[in-house]
Design an enzyme around this catalytic site. Structure first.
Site, short mmCIF file in Angstrom:
data_model
loop_
_atom_site.label_atom_id
_atom_site.label_comp_id
_atom_site.label_asym_id
_atom_site.label_seq_id
_atom_site.Cartn_x
_atom_site.Cartn_y
_atom_site.Cartn_z
N LYS A 202 8.59 4.77 0.65
CA LYS A 202 7.40 4.66 1.49
C LYS A 202 7.81 4.04 2.82
O LYS A 202 8.36 2.94 2.87
CB LYS A 202 6.36 3.78 0.79
CG LYS A 202 5.11 3.56 1.63
CD LYS A 202 4.02 2.89 0.83
CE LYS A 202 2.80 2.65 1.69
NZ LYS A 202 1.71 2.00 0.93
N LYS A 256 6.47 9.24 1.10
CA LYS A 256 5.28 9.06 1.90
C LYS A 256 5.62 8.49 3.27
O LYS A 256 6.42 7.57 3.31
CB LYS A 256 4.36 8.08 1.15
CG LYS A 256 3.08 7.75 1.84
CD LYS A 256 2.34 6.74 1.01
CE LYS A 256 1.11 6.31 1.80
NZ LYS A 256 0.47 5.19 1.21
C1 PBG Z 1 -1.64 0.74 0.54
C2 PBG Z 1 -1.63 2.18 0.87
C3 PBG Z 1 -1.58 2.76 2.15
C4 PBG Z 1 -1.75 4.12 1.95
C5 PBG Z 1 -1.88 4.35 0.58
N1 PBG Z 1 -1.77 3.13 -0.09
C6 PBG Z 1 -1.52 2.16 3.50
C7 PBG Z 1 -0.46 1.22 3.88
O1 PBG Z 1 0.58 1.07 3.20
O2 PBG Z 1 -0.66 0.54 4.88
C8 PBG Z 1 -1.81 5.12 3.05
C9 PBG Z 1 -2.48 6.39 2.73
C10 PBG Z 1 -2.86 7.22 3.90
O3 PBG Z 1 -2.58 6.91 5.07
O4 PBG Z 1 -3.49 8.25 3.65
N2 PBG Z 1 -0.52 0.13 0.09
#
Ligand code: PBG
Length: 331
Positions: A202, A256
């Site tokens: 991520k 992601k």
């Molecule tokens: C939280 C999380 C995030 C997303 C999914 N779970 C945001 C982040 O890490 O700040 C992002 C999903 C999206 O942008 O559609 N941990």
């Protein structure tokens, strides 16, 4: 004599001359089985609230969940992902609302399991950002996000969600070592069948902006998430993250964001034998959706974007287009 191995004997356009032959030689195919539908839940009753950063996406009060789930089940979407819009008076430094068995996510899981049994899977994020007063995924202390202390809360959050009936625990926090610890704790509590989908690679990304607005953490977030989410310049590091999470017991791994990271999906697929999921995140969604609404691109761009994940090797895609595309694929 005409040599068939090269032009003019060889013509690749022959296989594309009609719709039937294009279908015949098609290499990758998007189906409803590839789609995971995210749902934003909020407090109150009979509420459907638009989200300014995400055109056509809404937050629903828990009692309204069946209006989306009925269609998702009918379309045979395999899984939904739940995200809570938590009121700011319930947020604090350690995000303890995550451990409240009557929080939005817990109430949603109970309702979905009661009404739909095992007709659709439920995936829940494990991370504290919807619940912390500073918008970070872990406990903040003197400007640092504490790794090991955060994991202790994530373990409790995972167990609670499993007790409610969650099928797939999805740690999205990027703390080191949490997959192994969560797996061990789940097994000890006899949740051997609860799957773990690790948000393993991520990245710290600008493409999450609209989501943070959707869960109400955007105005709270202090600084950025670069000390735990990955640097977007790196690819080898993603393979290390994935290797570790597989060793610790992940059943599936996620990359992601999505489209800017297709190279990562492809190399994970080439290097590991494990299902890889892609997350087409909120910023990607809103860019495409705004482009369609402004007639800059047409809506075939949605299936084109989702098929790119299949080409790269993704087993499934978490996408805010899931319900609309499932309907289209059914026709
Ligand atoms: C939280 C999380 C995030 C997303 C999914 N779970 C945001 C982040 O890490 O700040 C992002 C999903 C999206 O942008 O559609 N941990």
């Amino acid at each position: 004599m005409i040599i068939t191995g090269k032009y003019p004997g060889l013509r690749l356009r022959r296989n594309r001359k009609s719709d039937w032959t294009r279908r015949l030689v098609q290499e990758n195919h998007l189906s409803v089985n590839d789609l995971v539908l995210p749902i934003f839940v909020m407090d109150g009753s009979n509420k459907k609230e638009s989200i300014p950063s995400m055109p056509d996406i809404y937050r629903y009060s828990v009692d309204k969940i069946p209006t989306i789930l009925d269609n998702a089940v009918k379309s045979k979407i395999p899984m939904v992902a739940l995200f809570p819009y938590t009121k700011s008076n319930l947020k604090n430094n350690s995000g303890c609302e995550a451990l409240n068995e009557n929080n939005l996510v817990c109430r949603s899981i109970r309702l979905i399991k009661k009404n739909y049994k095992n007709k659709i899977g439920i995936m829940c994020d494990v991370a504290l950002d919807p619940y912390t007063s500073h918008g970070h995924d872990g406990i903040l202390s003197r400007g640092k996000i504490l790794n090991d202390e955060t994991i202790e809360i994530l373990i409790k959050q995972s167990i609670l969600q499993s007790e409610m009936g969650c099928d797939v625990i999805a740690p999205s926090d990027m703390m080191d070592g949490r997959i192994g610890k969560i797996r061990k704790a789940l097994d000890k509590k006899k949740f051997q069948d609860v799957q773990i989908l690790s948000y393993a690679a991520k990245y710290a990304s600008s493409f999450y902006g609209p989501f943070r607005n959707a869960v109400g953490s955007n105005n709270l977030l202090k600084g950025d998430k670069k000390t735990y989410q990955m640097d977007f310049s790196n690819n080898q590091e993603a393979l290390r993250e994935i290797a570790l999470d597989i060793k610790e017991g992940a059943d599936m791994v996620m990359v992601k964001p999505g489209m800017p990271y297709l190279d990562i999906i492809k190399s994970v697929k080439e290097n590991f034998k494990i299902p890889v999921l892609a997350y087409q995140v909120s910023g990607e969604y809103s860019l495409i959706k705004n482009g369609i609404n402004k007639k800059i691109i047409n809506d075939n761009s949605i299936i084109e974007s989702l098929t790119s994940f299949k080409r790269a090797g993704a087993s499934a895609i978490i996408t805010y287009f899931a319900d609309k595309i499932a309907k289209k694929l059914r026709q």
